[in-house]
Design an enzyme around this catalytic site. Structure first.
Site, PDB file in Angstrom:
ATOM      1  N   GLU A 292      33.408 -55.337  57.363  1.00  0.00           N
ATOM      2  CA  GLU A 292      33.234 -53.688  56.954  1.00  0.00           C
ATOM      3  C   GLU A 292      34.460 -53.144  56.865  1.00  0.00           C
ATOM      4  OE1 GLU A 292      30.499 -52.631  57.378  1.00  0.00           O
ATOM      5  OE2 GLU A 292      28.989 -54.113  58.342  1.00  0.00           O
TER       6      GLU A 292
ATOM      7  N   GLU B 195      20.047 -47.663  63.452  1.00  0.00           N
ATOM      8  CA  GLU B 195      19.211 -48.883  63.084  1.00  0.00           C
ATOM      9  C   GLU B 195      19.545 -50.020  63.928  1.00  0.00           C
ATOM     10  OE1 GLU B 195      19.965 -50.034  58.976  1.00  0.00           O
ATOM     11  OE2 GLU B 195      20.131 -52.051  60.129  1.00  0.00           O
TER      12      GLU B 195
ATOM     13  N   HIS C 244      29.996 -50.480  64.154  1.00  0.00           N
ATOM     14  CA  HIS C 244      30.278 -51.529  63.129  1.00  0.00           C
ATOM     15  C   HIS C 244      31.419 -52.523  63.781  1.00  0.00           C
ATOM     16  CE1 HIS C 244      27.972 -48.931  60.335  1.00  0.00           C
ATOM     17  NE2 HIS C 244      27.641 -50.276  59.851  1.00  0.00           N
TER      18      HIS C 244
HETATM   19  P1  AMO Z   1      21.216 -55.946  58.339  1.00  0.00           P
HETATM   20  O1  AMO Z   1      22.235 -56.086  57.256  1.00  0.00           O
HETATM   21  O2  AMO Z   1      20.590 -54.625  58.237  1.00  0.00           O
HETATM   22  O3  AMO Z   1      19.842 -56.811  57.532  1.00  0.00           O
HETATM   23  O4  AMO Z   1      21.445 -56.391  59.565  1.00  0.00           O
HETATM   24  C1  AMO Z   1      20.401 -56.387  60.640  1.00  0.00           C
HETATM   25  C2  AMO Z   1      21.133 -55.795  61.903  1.00  0.00           C
HETATM   26  O5  AMO Z   1      22.120 -56.255  62.154  1.00  0.00           O
HETATM   27  C3  AMO Z   1      23.119 -55.405  62.988  1.00  0.00           C
HETATM   28  N1  AMO Z   1      24.382 -55.331  62.306  1.00  0.00           N
HETATM   29  C4  AMO Z   1      25.481 -54.921  62.776  1.00  0.00           C
HETATM   30  N2  AMO Z   1      25.786 -54.814  63.901  1.00  0.00           N
HETATM   31  C5  AMO Z   1      27.368 -54.528  64.234  1.00  0.00           C
HETATM   32  N3  AMO Z   1      28.053 -54.341  63.576  1.00  0.00           N
HETATM   33  C6  AMO Z   1      27.873 -54.864  62.161  1.00  0.00           C
HETATM   34  N4  AMO Z   1      28.931 -54.741  61.082  1.00  0.00           N
HETATM   35  C7  AMO Z   1      26.441 -54.971  61.742  1.00  0.00           C
HETATM   36  N5  AMO Z   1      25.886 -55.131  60.721  1.00  0.00           N
HETATM   37  C8  AMO Z   1      24.434 -55.445  60.912  1.00  0.00           C
HETATM   38  C9  AMO Z   1      22.292 -54.127  62.888  1.00  0.00           C
HETATM   39  C10 AMO Z   1      21.362 -54.246  61.822  1.00  0.00           C
HETATM   40  O6  AMO Z   1      20.044 -53.620  61.974  1.00  0.00           O
HETATM   41  N6  AMO Z   1      19.102 -60.251  56.553  1.00  0.00           N
HETATM   42  C11 AMO Z   1      18.872 -58.779  57.041  1.00  0.00           C
HETATM   43  C12 AMO Z   1      17.724 -58.916  58.031  1.00  0.00           C
HETATM   44  C13 AMO Z   1      16.469 -59.547  57.604  1.00  0.00           C
HETATM   45  O7  AMO Z   1      15.750 -58.828  56.908  1.00  0.00           O
HETATM   46  O8  AMO Z   1      15.978 -60.324  58.358  1.00  0.00           O
HETATM   47  C14 AMO Z   1      20.219 -58.264  57.650  1.00  0.00           C
HETATM   48  O9  AMO Z   1      21.122 -58.845  57.851  1.00  0.00           O
HETATM   49  O10 AMO Z   1      21.508 -54.102  64.067  1.00  0.00           O
END
Ligand code: AMO
Length: 439
Positions: A217, A362, A224
């Site tokens: 990120e 989200e 994040h």
């Molecule tokens: P996505 O990228 O939206 O979807 O990630 C799913 C969930 O993971 C969490 N998340 C994070 N939490 C903390 N730090 C981060 N950098 C971070 N990035 C993501 C969030 C987010 O909603 N493959 C798809 C999922 C799927 O379709 O099955 C995916 O990874 O809570």
């Protein structure tokens, strides 16, 4: 010598006169000249050790007097009723074994009386974790994860572990961490997306994975992390994404309810109240969300663009006013969702993706996946991907892939919301972000 025969929480008036050994850290000390009070802390609480100069061997009194805060000690002595002591009992020491003296000064105040900045706390995380409200976060996180896993087991999910060193990512190149893999470039897995879908061709039918995921990120935000724990679920033979949403709301509502009741003491001590969660969670289409957000005139979204953090927050407020903390956003525009999401055949401008929002943030993305090999290839090409990078994935779609769908849920975001923690880093023992690689 046995270092511990009782936890401090077990010391009650019923043990008056009994010999016990307790072990832990010197939480604080008070000096009244001829009397020294030492508060000893273990995992379960705090007990007062009272040393009276006139009644103790000079050497023992001197040892107690010289202890630095946070030194590790084992105290053997007699339990004594004392209405003035916290919990109504104290220990009159007979021996004190210093297991390890702590250096001074301490990097932060464990009693919590002196405020410490988050960076100081994270730099000295082990000492920070001695603060009860800090450890409670991890006790609650553990309870949430354990019950989520248990409920998934009831629902017939098989827990799996997919590779974390991968050749391709599914969530966009910009957040991939490249690593040197012998003489090739590889990446840390951003999500188990490709593998969990491939497993739907295996006959396992329903899989669950709880594992770290990595995202490079670029921006430094309070929601994040570079490394987070992703709960991933995938289900075969679904009719639509609605089956996945129904499963998620059942499992999550159950796990949250479990935390609300089984961790009520910890929650109360943290001053947090968890509302009861009822299902089904409302479904708001993306188009309805855009209308609601734009009508609020607090921020604006153009149909077709992703919802900004600000827009999500505005929608969160609107939904909270209607009494909903948890709600799905459905029918997203096809062009802002990844290639693996199935486009709605009747209305190709929208797709079968959903997000689950919790208080305007989200916590989950998911959807029905595209299982038809030819359609999937076209969708990848439309998104500018080189399909030859994904042969290992696409091959699984050539030999019998059932319709399927699933989701990814970031557990730290859920903990952040339910415990009303400002920064997501507080929900991770040793968080990783742009600037943080140690401890
Ligand atoms: P996505 O990228 O939206 O979807 O990630 C799913 C969930 O993971 C969490 N998340 C994070 N939490 C903390 N730090 C981060 N950098 C971070 N990035 C993501 C969030 C987010 O909603 N493959 C798809 C999922 C799927 O379709 O099955 C995916 O990874 O809570």
């Amino acid at each position: 010598m046995v270092l511990r025969t009782k936890w401090t929480c077990e010391l009650t008036e019923a043990l008056d006169g009994k010999a016990v050994n307790v072990a832990g850290w010197v939480h604080s000390k008070r000096n009244l000249g001829g009397i020294r009070f030492l508060l000893l802390r273990d995992k379960t609480g705090i007990i007062q050790v009272t040393a009276i100069k006139k009644k103790l061997e000079p050497e023992l009194f001197a040892t107690i007097a010289s202890l630095s805060k946070e030194s590790v000690v084992s105290v053997s002595g007699q339990v004594k009723k004392n209405n003035q002591a916290p919990h109504g009992v104290e220990i009159i020491p007979e021996t004190v074994t210093v297991l390890n003296p702590a250096d001074t000064p301490l990097p932060l105040d464990v009693t919590g009386k002196v405020h410490a900045e988050l960076d100081t706390r994270l730099d000295n995380r082990v000492v920070d974790l001695r603060r009860q409200n800090v450890t409670r976060v991890f006790i609650i996180k553990d309870a949430l994860l354990a019950e989520f896993r248990r409920k998934c087991d009831d629902e017939g999910f098989v827990e799996v572990h997919t590779p974390k060193i991968v050749a391709a990512g599914a969530e966009g190149g910009s957040t991939l961490f490249p690593i040197a893999y012998f003489d090739r470039e590889a990446y840390l897995a951003q999500s188990p997306q490709l593998y969990k879908q491939m497993l739907m061709g295996s006959g396992l039918d329903r899989i669950l994975e709880i594992a770290p995921a990595w995202r490079a990120e670029k921006s430094d935000t309070i929601r994040h992390l570079s490394e987070f724990i992703s709960i991933d679920m995938e289900m075969a033979f679904i009719e639509s994404e609605e089956d996945v949403m129904g499963m998620l709301e059942r499992v999550l509502a159950h796990a949250l309810e479990h935390v609300r009741t089984s961790c009520s003491l910890q929650l109360e001590e943290m001053g947090v109240e968890l509302p009861e969660v009822s299902i089904p969670f409302p479904r708001v289409t993306y188009s309805e969300a855009v209308e609601l957000i734009n009508a609020s005139s607090e921020t604006e979204v153009e149909w077709g663009e992703d919802l900004s953090t600000e827009a999500e927050k505005v929608l969160g407020k609107i939904m909270a006013e209607k009494g909903h903390d948890l709600y799905f956003i459905t029918e997203y525009p096809s062009r802002i969702k990844p290639f693996y999401i199935m486009v709605n055949d009747e209305r190709p401008e929208v797709c079968r993706a959903f997000d689950l929002e919790f208080s305007g943030m989200e916590i989950t993305s998911g959807g029905q996946r595209e299982h038809r090999h030819d359609v999937l290839i076209n969708r990848m090409k439309e998104q500018g991907l080189d399909t030859s990078d994904f042969t290992f994935y696409l091959d699984a779609f050539r030999f019998g892939m059932p319709p399927h769908g699933g989701l990814g849920l970031g557990i730290e975001r859920v903990v952040q919301i339910i415990l009303d923690v400002k920064n997501i880093r507080e929900t991770v023992l040793f968080p990783r972000d742009r600037s943080r690689l140690v401890p």
